[in-house]
Scaffold this active site. Sequence first.
Site, PDB file in Angstrom:
ATOM      1  N   PRO A 252      36.393  37.000-109.467  1.00 46.22           N
ATOM      2  CA  PRO A 252      36.216  35.958-108.448  1.00 46.22           C
ATOM      3  C   PRO A 252      35.650  36.545-107.149  1.00 46.22           C
ATOM      4  O   PRO A 252      36.040  37.655-106.767  1.00 46.22           O
ATOM      5  CB  PRO A 252      37.624  35.397-108.221  1.00 46.22           C
ATOM      6  CG  PRO A 252      38.559  36.222-109.013  1.00 46.22           C
ATOM      7  CD  PRO A 252      37.784  37.149-109.897  1.00 46.22           C
ATOM      8  N   ILE A 253      34.720  35.834-106.503  1.00 47.51           N
ATOM      9  CA  ILE A 253      34.078  36.410-105.317  1.00 47.51           C
ATOM     10  C   ILE A 253      34.908  36.190-104.046  1.00 47.51           C
ATOM     11  O   ILE A 253      35.697  35.256-103.966  1.00 47.51           O
ATOM     12  CB  ILE A 253      32.625  35.894-105.095  1.00 47.51           C
ATOM     13  CG1 ILE A 253      32.598  34.383-104.950  1.00 47.51           C
ATOM     14  CG2 ILE A 253      31.694  36.342-106.183  1.00 47.51           C
ATOM     15  CD1 ILE A 253      31.266  33.887-104.443  1.00 47.51           C
TER      16      ILE A 253
ATOM     17  N   LEU B 281      39.237  41.195-104.876  1.00 40.63           N
ATOM     18  CA  LEU B 281      39.323  41.876-106.177  1.00 40.63           C
ATOM     19  C   LEU B 281      38.098  42.747-106.443  1.00 40.63           C
ATOM     20  O   LEU B 281      37.856  43.151-107.577  1.00 40.63           O
ATOM     21  CB  LEU B 281      39.536  40.857-107.308  1.00 40.63           C
ATOM     22  CG  LEU B 281      40.872  40.095-107.267  1.00 40.63           C
ATOM     23  CD1 LEU B 281      40.982  39.130-108.439  1.00 40.63           C
ATOM     24  CD2 LEU B 281      42.077  41.041-107.285  1.00 40.63           C
ATOM     25  N   GLY B 282      37.329  43.015-105.411  1.00 40.82           N
ATOM     26  CA  GLY B 282      36.278  44.025-105.526  1.00 40.82           C
ATOM     27  C   GLY B 282      34.970  43.537-106.134  1.00 40.82           C
ATOM     28  O   GLY B 282      34.183  44.343-106.625  1.00 40.82           O
ATOM     29  N   SER B 283      34.711  42.236-106.066  1.00 39.62           N
ATOM     30  CA  SER B 283      33.471  41.733-106.688  1.00 39.62           C
ATOM     31  C   SER B 283      32.223  42.313-106.006  1.00 39.62           C
ATOM     32  O   SER B 283      31.246  42.647-106.684  1.00 39.62           O
ATOM     33  CB  SER B 283      33.424  40.209-106.654  1.00 39.62           C
ATOM     34  OG  SER B 283      33.342  39.761-105.330  1.00 39.62           O
ATOM     35  N   SER B 284      32.266  42.476-104.679  1.00 40.81           N
ATOM     36  CA  SER B 284      31.077  42.954-103.955  1.00 40.81           C
ATOM     37  C   SER B 284      30.730  44.384-104.358  1.00 40.81           C
ATOM     38  O   SER B 284      29.562  44.713-104.608  1.00 40.81           O
ATOM     39  CB  SER B 284      31.313  42.917-102.445  1.00 40.81           C
ATOM     40  OG  SER B 284      31.733  41.655-102.065  1.00 40.81           O
TER      41      SER B 284
ATOM     42  N   ALA C 286      31.741  45.913-107.132  1.00 33.76           N
ATOM     43  CA  ALA C 286      31.409  45.976-108.561  1.00 33.76           C
ATOM     44  C   ALA C 286      29.941  45.596-108.766  1.00 33.76           C
ATOM     45  O   ALA C 286      29.221  46.255-109.526  1.00 33.76           O
ATOM     46  CB  ALA C 286      32.330  45.061-109.360  1.00 33.76           C
TER      47      ALA C 286
ATOM     48  N   ASP D 224      36.560  50.501-102.160  1.00 28.84           N
ATOM     49  CA  ASP D 224      36.071  49.575-103.201  1.00 28.84           C
ATOM     50  C   ASP D 224      34.940  50.207-104.027  1.00 28.84           C
ATOM     51  O   ASP D 224      35.009  50.209-105.259  1.00 28.84           O
ATOM     52  CB  ASP D 224      35.604  48.252-102.578  1.00 28.84           C
ATOM     53  CG  ASP D 224      36.766  47.373-102.135  1.00 28.84           C
ATOM     54  OD1 ASP D 224      37.883  47.908-101.993  1.00 28.84           O
ATOM     55  OD2 ASP D 224      36.561  46.168-101.928  1.00 28.84           O
TER      56      ASP D 224
HETATM   57  O1  PMV Z   1      37.086  43.564 -99.484  1.00 30.57           O
HETATM   58  P1  PMV Z   1      38.519  43.651 -99.827  1.00 30.57           P
HETATM   59  O2  PMV Z   1      39.252  42.381 -99.651  1.00 30.57           O
HETATM   60  O3  PMV Z   1      38.764  44.273-101.165  1.00 30.57           O
HETATM   61  O4  PMV Z   1      39.209  44.633 -98.737  1.00 30.57           O
HETATM   62  C1  PMV Z   1      38.955  45.996 -98.729  1.00 30.57           C
HETATM   63  C2  PMV Z   1      40.086  46.728 -98.145  1.00 30.57           C
HETATM   64  C3  PMV Z   1      40.102  46.939 -96.636  1.00 30.57           C
HETATM   65  O5  PMV Z   1      41.040  47.983 -96.424  1.00 30.57           O
HETATM   66  C4  PMV Z   1      40.551  45.683 -95.921  1.00 30.57           C
HETATM   67  C5  PMV Z   1      38.731  47.360 -96.094  1.00 30.57           C
HETATM   68  C6  PMV Z   1      38.279  48.746 -96.528  1.00 30.57           C
HETATM   69  O6  PMV Z   1      37.059  48.997 -96.460  1.00 30.57           O
HETATM   70  O7  PMV Z   1      39.096  49.584 -96.934  1.00 30.57           O
END
Ligand code: PMV
Length: 284
Positions: free
Chosen positions: A86-87, A91-94, A96, A137
Amino acid sequence: MIASAPGKIILFGEHSVVYGRHALVSAINLRCRVEAKKSREFRIISPLGVTSLDFKTHPYLSFAVKRFCELKKIDGVELIVKSEIPIASGLGSSSAVTVATLKALSEEFDFHMSNEEIFEIAKKVELDVQGRGSGIDPFISTFGGSWIFPERRRVDISFDFFVIRLWERSTKLMVEKVAKLREKNFEIVESIFDAIDAIALKAPESGIEDFEELIHINQSLLRAIGVSSAEIDEMISKLEKAGFKAKLTGAGGGGCIFGIYRGKRPEGSFIVKPEREGVRIEDS
Ligand code: PMV
C-alpha cells in the site's frame, strides 16, 4: 527485465533513526515489481497513472531514472510498476519502487550494479524527494532480512505481525514536524530519542511478552513527539482493551499500525511475515 524489492516494517526506532539512533526493521513479504524495457522515450506506467518522467506524479521513479542516467546515459525506457505494498502508509512502497527500478534498469542496460551501489543511489533518491531521511527504507528494500540499523547487525525476528492500514500521509511532512519539535525542545526530544534507541536495542533479545511491552512504550514515545493523533490513540486503546498491543510504524500521522500476530487478528487487519530476500530479478 523485471526486478522486485520488498516493503518493510519498522518495528522500533522510526524518527529517532533520522538523528543517529538505532532502529529495528524487517523486510516483509509484500513486494513491488518493476519491468524496464528499452525504448526511444521515457514512459512510466503505474497505478498512479501513465506519464513521462514526472517528478510530481512519479517522484521516486523519475529521480531513480535521473540518478541512473548520471551513471549510464540512456535515450529512453518504459517502466511498468505493479505493487502489493500500500502506498504512503509506512510500509516502504516508495523505497521498494526505487530499488526495484534501479535493479531493473541496471540489468536491462547491462550495467550490473551491486546491491551496495543500488542502496547508495536509492538513498540519494530518497533525499532528492524527501530532503531528509535515515536511509533505513532503501537499505531494507535492497538487502531484505531483519536488522538493527544503521550498524547493520542482522537479527532474527520470529514473529508475524498484524497490520491495520489507516490513511495516507506524507513522510516528508511528519519528519519536518519532528524536526521543528526537536528545535524547540532540544534536550527533551533528544532524551525521548535515547529512550527509543534503548527499546530498539533491547527488542531483538526479548520474548513475546516483553516485545509487546516495548511496543506499548515506543507508541507512547511516538505520541510524545507528536506523530500520533487523537484518532490513532483511540484506535490503539480499543485494541488494547481487546487484548492487543499496537504501535504506529513509519512516519506516523496515519499510515499503518501493527502488533504481534498471536493466532488472532483484529478486525480489518492483514498479516505480514518477515522476508529474508531483498531486491532480486524475476523471471519474465
Ligand atoms: O516513510 P516511512 O513512513 O516508512 O518512514 C520512514 C521512517 C522515518 O524514520 C520516519 C524517516 C527515515 O528516513 O528514517
